[in-house]
Design an enzyme around this catalytic site. Structure first.
Site, short mmCIF file in Angstrom:
data_model
loop_
_atom_site.label_atom_id
_atom_site.label_comp_id
_atom_site.label_asym_id
_atom_site.label_seq_id
_atom_site.Cartn_x
_atom_site.Cartn_y
_atom_site.Cartn_z
CG ASP A 9 -1.99 1.06 1.17
OD1 ASP A 9 -2.46 1.50 2.24
OD2 ASP A 9 -2.35 1.48 0.04
CE LYS B 180 0.56 5.99 -9.90
NZ LYS B 180 1.68 6.10 -10.83
CG ASP C 117 -5.39 -0.06 -1.12
OD1 ASP C 117 -5.22 1.04 -0.58
OD2 ASP C 117 -6.48 -0.43 -1.61
CG ASN C 118 -4.45 2.16 -3.62
OD1 ASN C 118 -3.61 2.10 -2.75
ND2 ASN C 118 -5.62 2.74 -3.43
CD GLU D 294 -8.24 5.10 -0.13
OE1 GLU D 294 -8.56 4.00 -0.62
OE2 GLU D 294 -7.10 5.56 -0.22
O1 LIG Z 1 -0.03 6.68 -3.17
C1 LIG Z 1 -0.84 5.94 -2.56
N1 LIG Z 1 -0.34 5.00 -1.72
C2 LIG Z 1 -1.15 4.15 -1.05
N2 LIG Z 1 -2.47 4.19 -1.11
C3 LIG Z 1 -3.06 5.15 -1.92
C4 LIG Z 1 -4.47 5.19 -1.95
O2 LIG Z 1 -5.16 4.28 -1.21
C5 LIG Z 1 -5.12 6.14 -2.73
C6 LIG Z 1 -4.40 7.05 -3.50
C7 LIG Z 1 -5.16 8.03 -4.29
C8 LIG Z 1 -5.04 9.41 -4.06
C9 LIG Z 1 -5.79 10.30 -4.79
C10 LIG Z 1 -6.69 9.83 -5.76
F1 LIG Z 1 -7.44 10.70 -6.44
C11 LIG Z 1 -6.81 8.46 -6.00
C12 LIG Z 1 -6.05 7.56 -5.27
C13 LIG Z 1 -2.97 7.04 -3.47
C14 LIG Z 1 -2.22 8.04 -4.29
C15 LIG Z 1 -2.18 7.91 -5.68
C16 LIG Z 1 -1.51 8.86 -6.44
C17 LIG Z 1 -0.89 9.96 -5.82
F2 LIG Z 1 -0.25 10.87 -6.55
C18 LIG Z 1 -0.91 10.06 -4.43
C19 LIG Z 1 -1.59 9.13 -3.67
C20 LIG Z 1 -2.29 6.07 -2.67
MG LIG Z 2 -3.92 2.63 -0.56
#
Ligand SMILES: O=c1[nH]cnc2c(O)cc(-c3ccc(F)cc3)c(-c3ccc(F)cc3)c12
Ligand SMILES: [Mg+2]
Length: 214
Positions: free
Chosen positions: A141, A144, A169-170, A199
């Site tokens: 997590d 990516k 995750d993701n 989330e």
């Molecule tokens: O980076 C992540 N690490 C671990 N879990 C994440 C998560 O659960 C969600 C997101 C997320 C943030 C904003 C969005 F619109 C959609 C998804 C991120 C993420 C993705 C790209 C980014 F530039 C910064 C954060 C992460």
């Molecule tokens: Mg995540």
């Protein structure tokens, strides 16, 4: 000076959660993220899938890549059997500082070892530095683009055994196409996708659960 979102999340935990009660910490963070400010915790919907995998695996040794503020660390640790441990890696020192305090508030400091630094640097050191043999469960997590290289690194470092579970995750949002392509096509893994939502939103996301076949 201006507080950060993780610091405001910590304040919400101090104000709304009961010290020593991990479930109240999880609830306080989810409430903060729904009512006040979105934050990238796994959240309650994907969190329930995480809970079911943890209780099914009943792991003695867990590795979490990406602590953030400690929400999933607390969620996992609160379900671990006695003497079981979780090592969690966090790259960002500010996030790590908040996570330490949220973990302490939950009363789970004994079960959790938080390491500050990059997964690429630390994965090769876990055996020698912490006497780790293999992990029963790995929760990915963090970032990516690190899911695939870190998975290959864990294989190379002998940190996975036949039956080790990877939960990522993701895999849809933001998405980890290279990781999915590798893990779903490798004869060394058996994978299963759990459809869910990003989330605190209605955007599709999901978790990929993979068993290492050795
Ligand atoms: O980076 C992540 N690490 C671990 N879990 C994440 C998560 O659960 C969600 C997101 C997320 C943030 C904003 C969005 F619109 C959609 C998804 C991120 C993420 C993705 C790209 C980014 F530039 C910064 C954060 C992460
Ligand atoms: Mg995540």
């Amino acid at each position: 000076t201006q507080s950060t979102r993780p610091q405001r999340m910590l304040a919400a935990v101090h104000n709304n959660a009961t010290r020593g009660d991990p479930r109240s910490v999880v609830k306080a963070i989810d409430q903060f993220c729904r009512q006040k400010e979105w934050a990238m915790n796994i959240g309650d919907e994907k969190g329930c899938i995480l809970d079911s995998v943890v209780s099914e695996v009943n792991p003695a040794m867990v590795l979490e890549l990406g602590t953030y503020c400690g929400y999933s660390t607390v969620r996992i640790a609160s379900q671990l059997p006695p003497h079981a441990k979780i090592i969690t890696l966090e790259f960002n020192p500010q996030n790590a500082a908040v996570a330490r305090q949220i973990i302490a508030w939950a009363g789970l400091g004994e079960k959790i070892k938080l390491i500050e630094g990059s997964s690429g640097d630390w994965i090769p050191k876990l055996k020698e530095q912490f006497g780790v043999d293999t992990f029963d469960l790995v929760f990915l997590d963090h970032w990516k683009d690190r899911y695939l290289p870190d998975t290959k690194l864990m294989e190379e470092c002998g940190l996975l055994r036949k039956g080790s579970i990877l939960l990522a995750d993701n895999v849809i949002c933001p998405g980890t196409p290279e990781y999915l392509e590798y893990i779903r096509n490798s004869p060394r893994y058996k994978s299963q996708y759990f459809k869910s939502h990003l989330e605190y939103t209605r955007v599709e996301d999901g978790l990929e659960k993979s068993i290492f076949l050795g």
